[in-house]
Design a protein around this motif. Structure first.
Motif, mmCIF file in Angstrom:
data_model
loop_
_atom_site.group_PDB
_atom_site.id
_atom_site.type_symbol
_atom_site.label_atom_id
_atom_site.label_comp_id
_atom_site.label_asym_id
_atom_site.label_seq_id
_atom_site.Cartn_x
_atom_site.Cartn_y
_atom_site.Cartn_z
ATOM 1 N N LYS A 64 -4.298 -89.381 -17.611
ATOM 2 C CA LYS A 64 -4.068 -88.076 -16.975
ATOM 3 C C LYS A 64 -4.133 -86.905 -17.955
ATOM 4 O O LYS A 64 -4.680 -85.856 -17.642
ATOM 5 C CB LYS A 64 -2.705 -88.095 -16.278
ATOM 6 C CG LYS A 64 -2.400 -86.842 -15.485
ATOM 7 C CD LYS A 64 -1.122 -86.987 -14.697
ATOM 8 C CE LYS A 64 -0.844 -85.742 -13.880
ATOM 9 N NZ LYS A 64 0.374 -85.880 -13.089
ATOM 10 N N TYR A 65 -3.584 -87.078 -19.168
ATOM 11 C CA TYR A 65 -3.407 -85.929 -20.064
ATOM 12 C C TYR A 65 -4.286 -85.922 -21.309
ATOM 13 O O TYR A 65 -4.305 -84.924 -22.025
ATOM 14 C CB TYR A 65 -1.939 -85.840 -20.501
ATOM 15 C CG TYR A 65 -1.024 -85.505 -19.359
ATOM 16 C CD1 TYR A 65 -0.992 -84.220 -18.826
ATOM 17 C CD2 TYR A 65 -0.209 -86.473 -18.796
ATOM 18 C CE1 TYR A 65 -0.158 -83.913 -17.766
ATOM 19 C CE2 TYR A 65 0.632 -86.177 -17.745
ATOM 20 C CZ TYR A 65 0.654 -84.896 -17.230
ATOM 21 O OH TYR A 65 1.480 -84.598 -16.187
ATOM 22 N N PHE A 66 -4.996 -86.998 -21.599
ATOM 23 C CA PHE A 66 -5.804 -87.041 -22.819
ATOM 24 C C PHE A 66 -7.284 -87.129 -22.481
ATOM 25 O O PHE A 66 -7.663 -87.691 -21.457
ATOM 26 C CB PHE A 66 -5.406 -88.241 -23.694
ATOM 27 C CG PHE A 66 -4.128 -88.031 -24.441
ATOM 28 C CD1 PHE A 66 -4.128 -87.588 -25.755
ATOM 29 C CD2 PHE A 66 -2.909 -88.268 -23.830
ATOM 30 C CE1 PHE A 66 -2.940 -87.395 -26.437
ATOM 31 C CE2 PHE A 66 -1.722 -88.076 -24.494
ATOM 32 C CZ PHE A 66 -1.736 -87.636 -25.810
ATOM 33 N N SER A 67 -8.093 -86.585 -23.362
ATOM 34 C CA SER A 67 -9.539 -86.653 -23.215
ATOM 35 C C SER A 67 -10.151 -86.639 -24.612
ATOM 36 O O SER A 67 -9.452 -86.445 -25.615
ATOM 37 C CB SER A 67 -10.058 -85.479 -22.381
ATOM 38 O OG SER A 67 -9.708 -84.255 -23.002
ATOM 39 N N LYS A 68 -11.451 -86.834 -24.676
ATOM 40 C CA LYS A 68 -12.164 -86.872 -25.943
ATOM 41 C C LYS A 68 -11.847 -85.630 -26.774
ATOM 42 O O LYS A 68 -11.841 -84.515 -26.259
ATOM 43 C CB LYS A 68 -13.668 -86.948 -25.682
ATOM 44 C CG LYS A 68 -14.492 -86.988 -26.947
ATOM 45 C CD LYS A 68 -15.968 -87.077 -26.633
ATOM 46 C CE LYS A 68 -16.773 -87.077 -27.915
ATOM 47 N NZ LYS A 68 -18.217 -87.178 -27.623
ATOM 48 N N GLY A 69 -11.522 -85.842 -28.049
ATOM 49 C CA GLY A 69 -11.233 -84.747 -28.969
ATOM 50 C C GLY A 69 -9.763 -84.396 -29.087
ATOM 51 O O GLY A 69 -9.364 -83.711 -30.024
ATOM 52 N N ARG A 70 -8.934 -84.852 -28.165
ATOM 53 C CA ARG A 70 -7.507 -84.539 -28.192
ATOM 54 C C ARG A 70 -6.811 -85.353 -29.280
ATOM 55 O O ARG A 70 -7.096 -86.527 -29.470
ATOM 56 C CB ARG A 70 -6.884 -84.868 -26.829
ATOM 57 C CG ARG A 70 -5.471 -84.353 -26.652
ATOM 58 C CD ARG A 70 -5.496 -82.871 -26.376
ATOM 59 N NE ARG A 70 -4.222 -82.269 -26.638
ATOM 60 C CZ ARG A 70 -3.405 -81.800 -25.699
ATOM 61 N NH1 ARG A 70 -3.743 -81.888 -24.443
ATOM 62 N NH2 ARG A 70 -2.274 -81.242 -26.030
ATOM 63 N N MET A 71 -5.906 -84.722 -30.025
ATOM 64 C CA MET A 71 -5.156 -85.403 -31.077
ATOM 65 C C MET A 71 -4.026 -86.210 -30.447
ATOM 66 O O MET A 71 -3.284 -85.709 -29.609
ATOM 67 C CB MET A 71 -4.562 -84.380 -32.051
ATOM 68 C CG MET A 71 -3.793 -84.992 -33.204
ATOM 69 S SD MET A 71 -4.819 -85.763 -34.446
ATOM 70 C CE MET A 71 -5.529 -84.325 -35.220
ATOM 71 N N ALA A 72 -3.903 -87.477 -30.854
ATOM 72 C CA ALA A 72 -2.870 -88.361 -30.323
ATOM 73 C C ALA A 72 -2.121 -89.027 -31.462
ATOM 74 O O ALA A 72 -2.699 -89.360 -32.495
ATOM 75 C CB ALA A 72 -3.496 -89.432 -29.427
ATOM 76 N N VAL A 73 -0.831 -89.218 -31.259
ATOM 77 C CA VAL A 73 0.003 -90.015 -32.152
ATOM 78 C C VAL A 73 0.345 -91.287 -31.380
ATOM 79 O O VAL A 73 0.902 -91.218 -30.289
ATOM 80 C CB VAL A 73 1.286 -89.261 -32.564
ATOM 81 C CG1 VAL A 73 2.153 -90.136 -33.454
ATOM 82 C CG2 VAL A 73 0.932 -87.952 -33.250
#
Length: 144
Positions: A64-73
């Motif tokens: 729902k909230y992440f897509s290509k290029g988004r920074m994730a921990v």
């Protein structure tokens, strides 16, 4: 024994959400993680591409909230899987099974534009600027 991993990187593709036969959500994606050191010859940092698997509500959150290029921990554990390819060759894959995933960038930097969220074993947290108050002038004194 301890098997705990923390990674921070950018998604290399949009998460792929699927459901098992009994309806359990599972999302897979990969993140690009820069190494801390530079290559002696090229002077550039090497990048590792790590496969991530998230289950249940964490999978739905990522979709729902992440897509290509988004920074994730990503907080999770390393899992090694042995499998056989279509030619009958034995193969081995390493992936991280995510327990929790958090935004690694601000909502300004990310592309979803939503409020902050966390997922995993906790129920999640929504935070916006209105949840904080201005501290005013700092007199430089410590409160203790």
């Amino acid at each position: 024994m301890l098997n705990k991993i923390f990674l921070m990187g950018r998604l290399t593709r949009d998460p792929e959400l699927r459901h098992t036969q009994n309806g359990t959500a599972v999302a897979s994606f990969s993140i690009a993680v820069d190494r801390d050191f530079k290559d002696k010859q090229s002077g550039e940092k090497a990048t590792d591409f790590v496969d991530i698997v998230a289950w249940r509500s964490t999978a739905e959150f990522v979709d729902k909230y992440f897509s290509k290029g988004r920074m994730a921990v990503v907080e999770g554990r390393l899992q090694i899987r042995d499998w056989t390819d279509k030619d009958g060759n034995k193969r081995r894959s390493a992936e991280v099974v995510a327990d929790s995933i958090y935004f690694g960038d601000s909502k300004r930097d990310g592309d979803s534009g939503g409020t902050y969220h966390s997922a995993g074993r906790s129920s999640g947290v929504n935070v916006s600027a209105s949840d904080f108050t201005d501290l005013g002038d700092d007199d430089g004194e410590l409160p203790f």
